[in-house]
Design a protein around this motif. Structure first.
Motif, PDB file in Angstrom:
ATOM      1  N   ARG A   1       0.860  -1.177   0.000  1.00 42.31           N
ATOM      2  CA  ARG A   1       0.000   0.000   0.000  1.00 42.31           C
ATOM      3  C   ARG A   1       0.899   1.231   0.000  1.00 42.31           C
ATOM      4  O   ARG A   1       1.815   1.338   0.822  1.00 42.31           O
ATOM      5  CB  ARG A   1      -0.915   0.024   1.220  1.00 42.31           C
ATOM      6  N   VAL A   2       0.613   2.135  -0.922  1.00 37.33           N
ATOM      7  CA  VAL A   2       1.348   3.390  -1.027  1.00 37.33           C
ATOM      8  C   VAL A   2       0.345   4.520  -0.885  1.00 37.33           C
ATOM      9  O   VAL A   2      -0.705   4.511  -1.537  1.00 37.33           O
ATOM     10  CB  VAL A   2       2.101   3.489  -2.370  1.00 37.33           C
ATOM     11  N   GLU A   3       0.674   5.482  -0.037  1.00 39.23           N
ATOM     12  CA  GLU A   3      -0.196   6.635   0.202  1.00 39.23           C
ATOM     13  C   GLU A   3       0.583   7.915  -0.044  1.00 39.23           C
ATOM     14  O   GLU A   3       1.740   8.024   0.357  1.00 39.23           O
ATOM     15  CB  GLU A   3      -0.696   6.648   1.646  1.00 39.23           C
TER      16      GLU A   3
ATOM     17  N   ASP B   1      -4.365  -2.606  -8.132  1.00 39.63           N
ATOM     18  CA  ASP B   1      -5.410  -3.566  -7.787  1.00 39.63           C
ATOM     19  C   ASP B   1      -6.541  -2.881  -7.028  1.00 39.63           C
ATOM     20  O   ASP B   1      -7.686  -3.318  -7.091  1.00 39.63           O
ATOM     21  CB  ASP B   1      -4.823  -4.715  -6.968  1.00 39.63           C
ATOM     22  N   ALA B   2      -6.218  -1.818  -6.304  1.00 37.31           N
ATOM     23  CA  ALA B   2      -7.217  -0.997  -5.624  1.00 37.31           C
ATOM     24  C   ALA B   2      -6.621   0.390  -5.478  1.00 37.31           C
ATOM     25  O   ALA B   2      -5.398   0.551  -5.410  1.00 37.31           O
ATOM     26  CB  ALA B   2      -7.549  -1.577  -4.251  1.00 37.31           C
ATOM     27  N   TRP B   3      -7.474   1.401  -5.451  1.00 32.01           N
ATOM     28  CA  TRP B   3      -7.002   2.760  -5.211  1.00 32.01           C
ATOM     29  C   TRP B   3      -8.167   3.590  -4.712  1.00 32.01           C
ATOM     30  O   TRP B   3      -9.324   3.196  -4.825  1.00 32.01           O
ATOM     31  CB  TRP B   3      -6.364   3.379  -6.450  1.00 32.01           C
TER      32      TRP B   3
ATOM     33  N   TRP C   1      -4.278   6.921  -2.460  1.00 34.40           N
ATOM     34  CA  TRP C   1      -3.563   5.686  -2.179  1.00 34.40           C
ATOM     35  C   TRP C   1      -3.808   4.660  -3.276  1.00 34.40           C
ATOM     36  O   TRP C   1      -4.774   4.757  -4.022  1.00 34.40           O
ATOM     37  CB  TRP C   1      -3.971   5.100  -0.829  1.00 34.40           C
ATOM     38  N   PHE C   2      -2.881   3.707  -3.353  1.00 29.78           N
ATOM     39  CA  PHE C   2      -3.102   2.542  -4.213  1.00 29.78           C
ATOM     40  C   PHE C   2      -2.533   1.317  -3.525  1.00 29.78           C
ATOM     41  O   PHE C   2      -1.669   1.413  -2.654  1.00 29.78           O
ATOM     42  CB  PHE C   2      -2.499   2.727  -5.614  1.00 29.78           C
TER      43      PHE C   2
END
Length: 157
Positions: free
Chosen positions: A100-102, A135-137, A149-150
């Motif tokens: 997870r990157v924010e 895959d999600a954001w 975020w993603f």
């Protein structure tokens, strides 16, 4: 480590990949979170934070998803630095099943989705790339600013 950059270390011995933390000669605990503050005028920081993420993920993540993470991070950081002009805070966290990157900025208002046309050159494709490759954001709003975020799914190497 550079000024403004911190790496937090995990406190539980279960994450030490087979070695007990109390044994003499046990491996140093691996950082599980990267945290970096960027000044609003520091566009050179985009490359530096990409490099920091690459180093952070070197032994924690598969090569191909790490390259995708670098690309998406640079898009979000560039957006934050150019469009908000108030700096940003980057956090990357690795868990067994994902990354997870924010990117937090300090300006209210949601990012505007934009569909670039052929005349836009290379501008306006950041969120489109995030939407396509992650895959999600999402976006979480705060009293002061927001976090874009993603997440990328995957296993550690």
């Amino acid at each position: 480590m550079r000024a403004g950059e911190t790496m937090e270390r995990q406190g539980d011995a279960d994450s030490m990949e087979g070695e007990a933390s109390h044994q003499p000669g046990a491996k140093e605990r691996q950082p599980v979170r990267l945290h970096r503050r960027l000044a609003h005028t520091d566009l050179a920081a985009v490359g530096e934070v990409r490099s920091a993420l690459r180093e952070f993920l070197r032994h924690r993540w598969q090569a191909e998803p790490a390259e995708v993470a670098e690309l998406l991070l640079s898009e979000l950081v560039t957006n934050a630095l150019i469009h908000t002009r108030h700096g940003a805070v980057v956090t990357a966290s690795v868990a067994p099943a994902g990354l997870r990157v924010e990117v937090r900025d300090f300006v209210s208002g949601l990012p505007v989705s934009y569909v670039p046309n052929a005349d836009d050159g290379t501008h306006g494709r950041g969120l489109l790339l995030v939407r396509s490759l992650a895959d999600a954001w999402g976006v979480n709003t705060h009293a002061l600013g927001k976090v874009v975020w993603f997440e990328l799914d995957g296993e550690r190497p």
